[in-house]
Scaffold this motif. Sequence first.
Motif, PDB file in Angstrom:
ATOM      1  N   ARG A  34     118.267  37.629  -4.909  1.00 44.40           N
ATOM      2  CA  ARG A  34     116.889  37.161  -4.724  1.00 44.40           C
ATOM      3  C   ARG A  34     115.927  37.922  -5.634  1.00 44.40           C
ATOM      4  NH1 ARG A  34     117.386  33.484  -0.948  1.00 44.40           N
ATOM      5  NH2 ARG A  34     118.933  33.758   0.680  1.00 44.40           N
ATOM      6  N   LEU A  35     116.206  39.197  -5.859  1.00 39.45           N
ATOM      7  CA  LEU A  35     115.415  39.986  -6.799  1.00 39.45           C
ATOM      8  C   LEU A  35     115.575  39.432  -8.219  1.00 39.45           C
ATOM      9  CD1 LEU A  35     113.649  42.493  -7.380  1.00 39.45           C
ATOM     10  CD2 LEU A  35     115.775  43.812  -7.528  1.00 39.45           C
ATOM     11  N   LEU A  36     116.778  39.023  -8.582  1.00 40.74           N
ATOM     12  CA  LEU A  36     117.026  38.446  -9.910  1.00 40.74           C
ATOM     13  C   LEU A  36     116.255  37.143 -10.095  1.00 40.74           C
ATOM     14  CD1 LEU A  36     120.879  39.009 -10.253  1.00 40.74           C
ATOM     15  CD2 LEU A  36     119.031  40.387 -11.235  1.00 40.74           C
ATOM     16  N   GLY A  37     116.309  36.282  -9.076  1.00 42.44           N
ATOM     17  CA  GLY A  37     115.565  35.022  -9.151  1.00 42.44           C
ATOM     18  C   GLY A  37     114.077  35.268  -9.300  1.00 42.44           C
ATOM     19  N   LEU A  38     113.565  36.234  -8.559  1.00 41.30           N
ATOM     20  CA  LEU A  38     112.153  36.607  -8.658  1.00 41.30           C
ATOM     21  C   LEU A  38     111.816  37.088 -10.064  1.00 41.30           C
ATOM     22  CD1 LEU A  38     109.394  37.280  -7.295  1.00 41.30           C
ATOM     23  CD2 LEU A  38     110.367  39.535  -6.835  1.00 41.30           C
ATOM     24  N   LEU A 138     114.063  45.291 -16.630  1.00 42.54           N
ATOM     25  CA  LEU A 138     115.461  45.715 -16.600  1.00 42.54           C
ATOM     26  C   LEU A 138     115.859  45.889 -15.139  1.00 42.54           C
ATOM     27  CD1 LEU A 138     118.025  46.760 -18.060  1.00 42.54           C
ATOM     28  CD2 LEU A 138     116.965  49.040 -18.027  1.00 42.54           C
ATOM     29  N   ILE A 139     116.990  45.304 -14.768  1.00 44.68           N
ATOM     30  CA  ILE A 139     117.481  45.416 -13.402  1.00 44.68           C
ATOM     31  C   ILE A 139     118.905  45.958 -13.457  1.00 44.68           C
ATOM     32  CG2 ILE A 139     118.004  44.166 -11.270  1.00 44.68           C
ATOM     33  CD1 ILE A 139     115.838  42.127 -12.204  1.00 44.68           C
ATOM     34  N   LEU A 140     119.119  47.046 -12.715  1.00 45.67           N
ATOM     35  CA  LEU A 140     120.413  47.720 -12.664  1.00 45.67           C
ATOM     36  C   LEU A 140     120.763  47.955 -11.200  1.00 45.67           C
ATOM     37  CD1 LEU A 140     119.017  50.300 -15.108  1.00 45.67           C
ATOM     38  CD2 LEU A 140     120.964  48.908 -15.775  1.00 45.67           C
ATOM     39  N   ASP A 141     121.833  47.341 -10.724  1.00 44.55           N
ATOM     40  CA  ASP A 141     122.163  47.517  -9.312  1.00 44.55           C
ATOM     41  C   ASP A 141     123.408  48.377  -9.137  1.00 44.55           C
ATOM     42  OD1 ASP A 141     124.165  45.684 -10.010  1.00 44.55           O
ATOM     43  OD2 ASP A 141     123.908  44.489  -8.214  1.00 44.55           O
ATOM     44  N   ASP A 142     123.881  48.415  -7.912  1.00 45.64           N
ATOM     45  CA  ASP A 142     125.101  49.135  -7.538  1.00 45.64           C
ATOM     46  C   ASP A 142     124.961  50.660  -7.562  1.00 45.64           C
ATOM     47  OD1 ASP A 142     126.415  46.738  -7.098  1.00 45.64           O
ATOM     48  OD2 ASP A 142     127.149  46.625  -9.148  1.00 45.64           O
ATOM     49  N   PHE A 143     123.771  51.155  -7.335  1.00 46.32           N
ATOM     50  CA  PHE A 143     123.609  52.588  -7.142  1.00 46.32           C
ATOM     51  C   PHE A 143     123.705  52.887  -5.654  1.00 46.32           C
ATOM     52  CE2 PHE A 143     121.423  52.046 -11.240  1.00 46.32           C
ATOM     53  CZ  PHE A 143     122.055  53.037 -11.977  1.00 46.32           C
ATOM     54  N   THR A 144     124.123  54.098  -5.331  1.00 43.62           N
ATOM     55  CA  THR A 144     124.181  54.545  -3.943  1.00 43.62           C
ATOM     56  C   THR A 144     122.844  55.199  -3.612  1.00 43.62           C
ATOM     57  OG1 THR A 144     126.558  54.893  -4.109  1.00 43.62           O
ATOM     58  CG2 THR A 144     125.409  56.044  -2.323  1.00 43.62           C
ATOM     59  N   ALA A 172     109.657  52.812 -14.291  1.00 46.46           N
ATOM     60  CA  ALA A 172     110.796  52.469 -13.451  1.00 46.46           C
ATOM     61  C   ALA A 172     110.632  52.955 -12.020  1.00 46.46           C
ATOM     62  CB  ALA A 172     112.075  53.063 -14.042  1.00 46.46           C
ATOM     63  N   THR A 173     111.288  52.237 -11.131  1.00 50.33           N
ATOM     64  CA  THR A 173     111.371  52.643  -9.735  1.00 50.33           C
ATOM     65  C   THR A 173     112.729  52.236  -9.201  1.00 50.33           C
ATOM     66  OG1 THR A 173     110.191  52.669  -7.614  1.00 50.33           O
ATOM     67  CG2 THR A 173     110.405  50.522  -8.722  1.00 50.33           C
ATOM     68  N   GLU A 174     113.043  52.755  -8.033  1.00 54.72           N
ATOM     69  CA  GLU A 174     114.298  52.420  -7.372  1.00 54.72           C
ATOM     70  C   GLU A 174     113.958  51.767  -6.040  1.00 54.72           C
ATOM     71  OE1 GLU A 174     118.490  54.680  -6.320  1.00 54.72           O
ATOM     72  OE2 GLU A 174     116.740  55.855  -6.855  1.00 54.72           O
ATOM     73  N   VAL A 175     114.615  50.663  -5.757  1.00 55.81           N
ATOM     74  CA  VAL A 175     114.376  49.969  -4.493  1.00 55.81           C
ATOM     75  C   VAL A 175     115.688  49.873  -3.718  1.00 55.81           C
ATOM     76  CG1 VAL A 175     112.399  48.651  -5.329  1.00 55.81           C
ATOM     77  CG2 VAL A 175     114.665  47.681  -5.541  1.00 55.81           C
ATOM     78  N   LEU A 176     115.551  49.961  -2.417  1.00 52.39           N
ATOM     79  CA  LEU A 176     116.700  49.816  -1.539  1.00 52.39           C
ATOM     80  C   LEU A 176     116.896  48.321  -1.300  1.00 52.39           C
ATOM     81  CD1 LEU A 176     118.598  51.726   0.047  1.00 52.39           C
ATOM     82  CD2 LEU A 176     117.056  51.445   1.982  1.00 52.39           C
ATOM     83  N   THR A 177     118.008  47.774  -1.783  1.00 49.47           N
ATOM     84  CA  THR A 177     118.240  46.343  -1.619  1.00 49.47           C
ATOM     85  C   THR A 177     119.078  46.043  -0.384  1.00 49.47           C
ATOM     86  OG1 THR A 177     119.938  46.577  -3.330  1.00 49.47           O
ATOM     87  CG2 THR A 177     117.849  45.609  -3.996  1.00 49.47           C
ATOM     88  N   THR A 178     119.910  46.979   0.030  1.00 52.50           N
ATOM     89  CA  THR A 178     120.608  46.950   1.319  1.00 52.50           C
ATOM     90  C   THR A 178     120.647  48.405   1.777  1.00 52.50           C
ATOM     91  OG1 THR A 178     122.907  47.417   0.677  1.00 52.50           O
ATOM     92  CG2 THR A 178     122.149  45.119   0.416  1.00 52.50           C
ATOM     93  N   PRO A 179     121.068  48.672   2.988  1.00 51.09           N
ATOM     94  CA  PRO A 179     121.169  50.079   3.399  1.00 51.09           C
ATOM     95  C   PRO A 179     122.154  50.887   2.545  1.00 51.09           C
ATOM     96  CG  PRO A 179     121.174  48.658   5.326  1.00 51.09           C
ATOM     97  CD  PRO A 179     121.288  47.754   4.120  1.00 51.09           C
ATOM     98  N   PHE A 180     123.017  50.193   1.788  1.00 45.41           N
ATOM     99  CA  PHE A 180     124.057  50.879   1.023  1.00 45.41           C
ATOM    100  C   PHE A 180     123.946  50.699  -0.487  1.00 45.41           C
ATOM    101  CE2 PHE A 180     125.600  49.312   5.115  1.00 45.41           C
ATOM    102  CZ  PHE A 180     125.771  50.536   5.766  1.00 45.41           C
ATOM    103  N   ILE A 181     122.976  49.926  -0.940  1.00 47.91           N
ATOM    104  CA  ILE A 181     122.824  49.657  -2.378  1.00 47.91           C
ATOM    105  C   ILE A 181     121.371  49.872  -2.774  1.00 47.91           C
ATOM    106  CG2 ILE A 181     122.979  47.933  -4.237  1.00 47.91           C
ATOM    107  CD1 ILE A 181     124.994  46.404  -2.488  1.00 47.91           C
TER     108      ILE A 181
END
Length: 190
Positions: A34-38, A138-144, A172-181
Amino acid sequence: MPTTERAVPPRVAAAERVAAEAGFKQSCVPEVGRLLGLAATTKPHGVIAESGTGSGVGTAWLHSGLGAEARLVTVERDAELARRAAGVFADDDRVAVLTGDWRLLEQYAPFDVFFCDGGGKRDDPERVVELLAPGGLLILDDFTPSPHWPPRFDGAVDELRLFYLTHPALNATEVLTTPFISTVVAARRP
């Protein structure tokens, strides 16, 4: 009683079926999707790129926000996955699915949105930043997720995440997309 379940775009569902058929288990999660679509929606005339097509789930999420004048190019090194993903977008000439090394994307740069989910993210982060247009996202996912600063992973400073979060060309900022990602979202400074 109203439903609380959010609809999934048809191409996302099609790409998820491709992933299941191929046994591919590393697809983009809906929260990141959903973040990508946005992000794609914010650049209606832009060049949108993705490294690491996989089965096309992230690509389909990007496509869900793709403007009529925008272009989407994605690259996957696994030829069979790329072939399958290309089938999801075969009827849309705004989308190109490439097979090979992530550097194939360079010929389409600069990018207004770059979902760097495969090559480049770790092996050439400076080049990833250079491929962004001024104001490009720039969107980079899969961080803990990490409650620490600087961010930590496996007991040590996460140098890769720190690189993107503190790069002088990025806001840049970091957002919590799930409790684990967690996901790093950055814009290239003008």
